[in-house]
Enzyme design. Structure first.
Site, PDB file in Angstrom:
ATOM      1  N   LYS A 118       0.844  -1.201   0.000  1.00  0.00           N
ATOM      2  CA  LYS A 118       0.000   0.000   0.000  1.00  0.00           C
ATOM      3  C   LYS A 118       0.872   1.241   0.000  1.00  0.00           C
ATOM      4  CE  LYS A 118       0.836   1.608   4.329  1.00  0.00           C
ATOM      5  NZ  LYS A 118       1.451   2.920   4.615  1.00  0.00           N
ATOM      6  N   ASP A 144      -2.944  -1.375   9.450  1.00  0.00           N
ATOM      7  CA  ASP A 144      -3.003  -1.492   7.997  1.00  0.00           C
ATOM      8  C   ASP A 144      -3.592  -2.816   7.511  1.00  0.00           C
ATOM      9  OD1 ASP A 144      -1.809   1.004   7.675  1.00  0.00           O
ATOM     10  OD2 ASP A 144       0.213   0.172   7.611  1.00  0.00           O
TER      11      ASP A 144
END
Length: 305
Positions: free
Chosen positions: A16, A145
């Site tokens: 990401k 996350d």
């Protein structure tokens, strides 16, 4: 074992980047409230699980991944297996192999990606049929996350980043990730943020500019709206990263920005060809790792049975 029992599952998960990372002053519990926009990009790890009488974790790494920085004894994948097993009241014993391409300790959430991959793979291997809501709840307990790593695409993150909401993102964006073999400690970056900004606003900066840029599909608008409140802290700890950003932008990147808490710098390029040329230029300038990748891509995805 009967022929109908699944023996092996592989799940692919993505790195990401943070298109926006707003950080508020620490709360009473010590956590910083975040307002972020995540995007999953095409750098992947594969997590494969197989039935086994004992637990075992093994690792295969790409040349650009520092294998010595990855713990095999107390890996986040162990915690994922334990948390999923506790939800179902059973021990999940398997042989797990991580084929790792996402650089380590670089602000790309590679460990979170592995945890998400393990949750999906173990759920399928043992036929647990865990609901999406329960998987996201388990993921949030593993790390901020991890829920996004399950979801992928582009998403808003709030709370500590673990509360995720998908965003309609019609664009195709091209990034070049330049990583460093010397990591940055995420807790230390946050501590340095607190030292640099002792009067930080309790409410993190809003995401409106990035959302408008994503809706436009225009790379230049997105470049102008990229934002990371942790960047000043990361650059103060690692001044070489500021020089890297200047170098990449001089080589044609629309914008360079620290990803998460760093030290990876991601550069937004105009298109695929521009990204490949930029990556080649940065490699030619002596940087060991410059990886071109598109976004957004899917989150944890079953790739084989």
């Amino acid at each position: 074992m009967s022929a109908g029992v699944t023996r092996s599952i592989s799940v692919r998960t993505a790195a990401k980047v943070n298109l926006h990372l707003g950080v508020g002053a620490p709360r009473e519990d010590g956590f910083h409230p975040l307002s972020t926009v995540y995007q999953a990009i095409g750098l992947y790890d594969d997590v494969t699980v197989r039935r086994s009488p004992t637990w075992n974790l093994s690792l295969e790494t790409a040349e650009h991944v520092n294998a010595e920085a990855i713990p095999l004894i107390d890996n986040i994948v162990h915690h994922a297996a334990r948390a999923l097993g506790e939800r179902h009241g059973r021990d999940l014993v398997a042989a797990v192999q991580i084929d790792k391409n996402i650089p380590v300790a670089g602000g790309l959430a590679g460990g979170s990606a592995d945890a998400a991959g393990a949750l999906v793979a173990l759920d399928r291997l043992f036929g647990l049929q865990t609901s999406d809501e329960d998987l996201l709840e388990i993921a949030a307990g593993l790390g901020s996350d991890v829920p996004f790593a399950l979801m992928g695409g582009t998403a808003i993150g709030t709370g500590r980043g673990e509360l995720v909401e998908p965003v309609d993102d019609p664009g195709t964006w091209w990034w070049v990730a330049v990583t460093s073999r010397d990591g940055l400690s995420t807790p230390e970056v946050y501590r340095h943020f607190d030292r640099l900004f002792p009067d930080a606003d309790p409410e993190p900066k809003g995401i409106e500019a990035v959302l408008a840029a994503l809706a436009s599909g225009e790379p230049l608008l997105l470049a102008r709206s990229l934002h990371n409140d942790l960047q000043d802290a990361a650059l103060d700890l690692r001044p070489d990263l500021a020089r890297l950003i200047e170098e990449g932008e001089a080589a044609g990147a629309l914008r360079g920005i620290i990803s998460g808490s760093g030290p990876t710098v991601v550069f937004l390029a105009e298109d695929a060809d521009s990204a490949r040329h930029l990556g080649a230029d940065l490699l030619g300038a002596g940087h060991e790792i410059a990886l071109a990748a598109p976004g957004p891509v899917s989150g944890a995805t079953l790739v084989s049975l």
